[in-house]
Structures are given as C-alpha cells and as structure tokens.
Write a protein that holds these residues in place. Structure first.
Motif, mmCIF file in Angstrom:
data_model
loop_
_atom_site.group_PDB
_atom_site.id
_atom_site.type_symbol
_atom_site.label_atom_id
_atom_site.label_comp_id
_atom_site.label_asym_id
_atom_site.label_seq_id
_atom_site.Cartn_x
_atom_site.Cartn_y
_atom_site.Cartn_z
ATOM 1 N N GLN A 102 26.848 -28.042 19.361
ATOM 2 C CA GLN A 102 27.480 -27.316 18.252
ATOM 3 C C GLN A 102 28.999 -27.230 18.424
ATOM 4 O OE1 GLN A 102 25.968 -23.342 18.143
ATOM 5 N NE2 GLN A 102 26.858 -22.869 16.146
ATOM 6 N N ARG A 147 23.487 -28.364 28.895
ATOM 7 C CA ARG A 147 22.202 -27.735 28.564
ATOM 8 C C ARG A 147 21.592 -27.091 29.810
ATOM 9 N NH1 ARG A 147 20.206 -31.326 25.288
ATOM 10 N NH2 ARG A 147 20.828 -30.139 23.472
ATOM 11 N N ASP A 168 24.014 -23.865 21.701
ATOM 12 C CA ASP A 168 23.609 -25.256 21.549
ATOM 13 C C ASP A 168 24.785 -26.130 21.997
ATOM 14 O OD1 ASP A 168 23.075 -27.785 20.704
ATOM 15 O OD2 ASP A 168 22.904 -27.287 18.571
#
Ligand SMILES: Nc1ncnc2c1ncn2[C@@H]1O[C@H](COP(=O)(O)OP(=O)(O)OP(=O)(O)O)[C@@H](O)[C@H]1O
Ligand SMILES: [Mg+2]
Length: 262
Positions: A148, A134, A145
């Motif tokens: 994902q 992130r 993301d």
C-alpha cells in the motif's frame, strides 16, 4: 519483548552538560539527561524551553556549543543526520519521515533498498522487499499492507511504518517531538501504542510533548525543562500532573539536582 539486551543495559543514551546559544539566546543551558533501554522518557516544558533544540542535536541538525552525547556509555560525534542514523538514532516526525508516493515496503527499506542484478545495472527487488516487510509486519503485529502507498495511511499507521523501519534499521533509540499534536483521539491512541511498541522492542525513547495526559499514560520518567535548563526529573509513577506543571512554571524547583536515583 526480547530480553537479550537486558543483562548488559545501562544508559543507551546520555547527554552531559549540553549548552547551545543562538546569538544572545541561551536556548540550552547545561542540560544533562539519560535514557535506558526499554524506557520512555518525556521531556516537557513551556514554549521555548529548549526541548526541540536538544532533540536537534541528536538528529545532527544542530551542533551543541558544549557538552557530550554518549551512546552505550561511549562519547559519540553527531555531525549530521547520517551520523545520527548510523548510530541507531531514529527521529520520528509525524509526516516528514515517510515518502508518500512510495509503498509501505519501500518506506521500510528507505536507505537500505534490496537490489537485484549486477552492481552496474542493478534494480530494486520489490518482491523481496515486500516479503521482508510482510515478515516484519507480522512479527511486530502491525496492521499494514506492504504494497500500500503511504499516502493513504492514518497518522497512527504512519507511525507504525516508522516503527517497522526503525526495527529494520536496528535503531537503538527513538525521538518523538510532539507526536500527537495534530492528531485526533483515535490516531493519538494508535500513536501512543506504537511508541510503547518501540519501548517494548527494547529501544530507548524520548517523547517531547505538551500533552500531560499522553505523558502520564505512557512514560516511565519525566524531565522538565524551563528556559534552557532541566528543572526537575521524576519517575512518572511517583509524581502528578500538578507537580510537573509546578516545575515547568517555576514553583518549587530542584534545578540544581539532576542526579538520577536509579
Ligand atoms: N535556529 C534557531 N535560531 C535562533 N533561535 C532559535 C533557533 N532554534 C531555537 N531558537 C530559540 O531557542 C529557544 C528554544 O527553542 P526550542 O525550539 O528548543 O524550544 P521548545 O522547548 O522546543 O519550544 P516549543 O514547545 O515551542 O516547541 C527559543 O528561544 C527559540 O526561539
Ligand atoms: Mg519544540
């Protein structure tokens, strides 16, 4: 873009006098080329010109018969994909580089997983990998993301994962062989943007492409190959698609002159 490298930068990658034959076919014939940090170099040429063979020597899939590969002006030996990766070379294929069933975060960490627990009983620290991913995604301003799975991503987003991974693995140099060949207009644009991001993060980049529009929109320099040889090199801003097509087809060739003006 980070400038920390600029003072010391010369040729991040250089190929000197490379040749490779397959039986009686001389696929690559005395090819020399150079790429600097923060530079995108296009390698163009008709089918069978030897472009992919040169790239395969960088990934370690093919060993050249002759010639040298230099990184940061020092000769290196690339005996296989592991050597290639350890030298900071990232080969980006449209689909092959990612594992579909794994998340974005796991793909970014592929080969450098973060483990938890004692070494005899360690397990993947997915939380930590997601946190690291992130941070990286935010830093690179990517629209991804980390949790994902990669299988739902578009071509452009896949390239973005490849970028994040290359940066995470501290790659110095990236090769894209026909990155937009199977893509639609939107995905092509996203992919070209990611390739520019590689350059803007200080990597040297080679893009092999048949698409001269792509080549003229993002590259700094164009190397034209024909029949295994380099037949011309131009700064992108100093040439035209007509001139490049002429070189590829064998019109006015300056094949003996492979000196670099910069
Ligand atoms: N593994 C191999 N075995 C035998 N011949 C090969 C092999 N790989 C490539 N060649 C031959 O070497 C030559 C150069 O092929 P290469 O794939 O490097 O061309 P290319 O410029 O990438 O072409 P394209 O634009 O079609 O991808 C061709 O004549 C090809 O048939
Ligand atoms: Mg090819």
């Amino acid at each position: 873009m980070e400038n920390k490298e600029e003072a010391s930068v010369n040729n991040i990658l250089e190929i000197r006098g490379m040749s490779k034959s397959f039986g009686s076919i001389k696929a690559v014939d005395n090819v020399s080329l150079k790429v600097k940090t923060g530079e995108i170099v296009a390698v163009v040429g008709p089918n069978g010109a030897g472009k992919s063979t040169v790239m395969h020597t960088l990934s370690g899939v093919i060993r050249p018969d002759q010639g040298a590969i230099l990184i940061d002006d020092s000769p290196v030996k690339i005996r296989g994909p592991k050597d290639s990766r350890q030298l900071g070379i990232e080969i980006v294929y449209q689909n092959l580089a990612l594992i579909n069933t794994l998340s974005v975060a796991s793909n970014i960490h592929l080969g450098r997983e973060i483990l938890r627990g004692p070494s005899f009983l360690s397990w993947l620290d997915t939380d930590e990998m997601q946190t690291t991913s992130r941070r990286l995604i935010t830093q690179l301003k990517l629209n991804l993301d980390p949790a994902q799975p990669v299988e739902g991503l578009s071509g452009g987003q896949r390239q973005a994962v490849a970028l994040a991974r290359a940066i995470f693995h501290q790659a110095r140099f990236a090769v894209f062989d026909e990155p937009t060949a199977a893509l639609g207009v939107i995905e092509t644009r996203a992919t070209l943007k990611v390739i520019e991001d590689f350059r803007d993060h200080g990597l040297g980049v080679i893009v092999v492409s048949h698409n001269l529009e792509d080549v003229f929109s993002i590259t700094d320099r164009i190397v034209a190959m024909r029949a295994g040889r380099v037949v011309g090199e131009r700064l992108t801003k100093m040439t035209s698609p007509d001139e490049i097509v002429g070189l590829m087809l064998g019109g006015d060739v300056d094949g003996e002159n492979t000196e670099w003006s910069m």
